[in-house]
Design a protein around this motif. Sequence first.
Motif, PDB file in Angstrom:
ATOM      1  N   ASP A  12       1.237  -0.879  -0.056  1.00  3.86           N
ATOM      2  CA  ASP A  12      -0.144   0.076   0.182  1.00  3.86           C
ATOM      3  C   ASP A  12       1.027   1.085   0.087  1.00  3.86           C
ATOM      4  OD1 ASP A  12      -2.438   2.210   0.862  1.00  3.86           O
ATOM      5  OD2 ASP A  12      -3.326   0.655   0.866  1.00  3.86           O
ATOM      6  N   ASP A  13       0.399   1.959  -0.596  1.00  5.57           N
ATOM      7  CA  ASP A  13       0.937   3.527  -0.332  1.00  5.57           C
ATOM      8  C   ASP A  13       1.105   4.012   0.350  1.00  5.57           C
ATOM      9  OD1 ASP A  13      -0.946   3.888  -1.908  1.00  5.57           O
ATOM     10  OD2 ASP A  13      -0.375   5.343  -2.810  1.00  5.57           O
ATOM     11  N   PHE A  14       0.486   3.974   1.800  1.00  5.99           N
ATOM     12  CA  PHE A  14       0.253   4.795   2.719  1.00  5.99           C
ATOM     13  C   PHE A  14       0.868   4.339   3.668  1.00  5.99           C
ATOM     14  CE2 PHE A  14      -3.188   6.735  -0.285  1.00  5.99           C
ATOM     15  CZ  PHE A  14      -2.555   8.219  -0.019  1.00  5.99           C
ATOM     16  N   PRO A  15       1.435   4.162   4.504  1.00  5.21           N
ATOM     17  CA  PRO A  15       2.445   3.614   5.601  1.00  5.21           C
ATOM     18  C   PRO A  15       1.258   3.291   6.705  1.00  5.21           C
ATOM     19  CG  PRO A  15       3.806   5.515   4.548  1.00  5.21           C
ATOM     20  CD  PRO A  15       2.720   5.379   3.923  1.00  5.21           C
ATOM     21  N   ALA A  16       0.716   3.978   6.389  1.00  8.40           N
ATOM     22  CA  ALA A  16      -0.711   4.566   7.797  1.00  8.40           C
ATOM     23  C   ALA A  16      -1.605   3.159   7.809  1.00  8.40           C
ATOM     24  CB  ALA A  16      -1.128   5.196   8.613  1.00  8.40           C
ATOM     25  N   MET A  17      -2.119   2.655   6.350  1.00 13.00           N
ATOM     26  CA  MET A  17      -2.415   1.747   6.028  1.00 13.00           C
ATOM     27  C   MET A  17      -2.458   0.599   6.066  1.00 13.00           C
ATOM     28  SD  MET A  17      -5.202   1.079   5.125  1.00 13.00           S
ATOM     29  CE  MET A  17      -6.494  -0.429   4.760  1.00 13.00           C
ATOM     30  N   ARG A  18      -0.961   0.267   5.855  1.00 17.43           N
ATOM     31  CA  ARG A  18       0.100  -1.196   5.978  1.00 17.43           C
ATOM     32  C   ARG A  18      -0.095  -1.216   7.943  1.00 17.43           C
ATOM     33  NH1 ARG A  18       3.851   1.658   1.621  1.00 17.43           N
ATOM     34  NH2 ARG A  18       5.380   1.818   4.120  1.00 17.43           N
TER      35      ARG A  18
END
Length: 132
Positions: A12-18
């Motif tokens: 995922d390009d968003f670290p928070a989503m990962r």
Amino acid sequence: MNQDNFTILVVDDFPAMRRIVINLLRELGFSRFLEAENGERALSILNGQSVHAVLTDWNMPVMDGLELLKHIRAHPIHKNLPVMLVTAEAKRDNIVVAAQAGADSYIVKPFTGDTLQGKMAAMLAKRGLVPA
């Protein structure tokens, strides 16, 4: 397969989503994760690491999740790897496109741990990889 040795690549390009996805997977008993910010980086990881399943966002820069899935399915070593597409779009057309490209599962954000657990169990069972 021992769940302790089961490695999941979260893309995922968003670290928070990962982090959210990894934390939900931890709650389900998984403990080994690799992370990538796009499909291109994920392919690099797949070619150098042992991975047992991929959870990838659909919409990312550089290489999106659908392109990543197509590369995985075209690769002789990785073609049977379980892949779940994670997306904010619940359009029926997208689900059909994902299935035609070879996605084992499809989950729409936001989702709960229970939903993820059901999708993971079905995906892994489909590939005969139900962790012990």
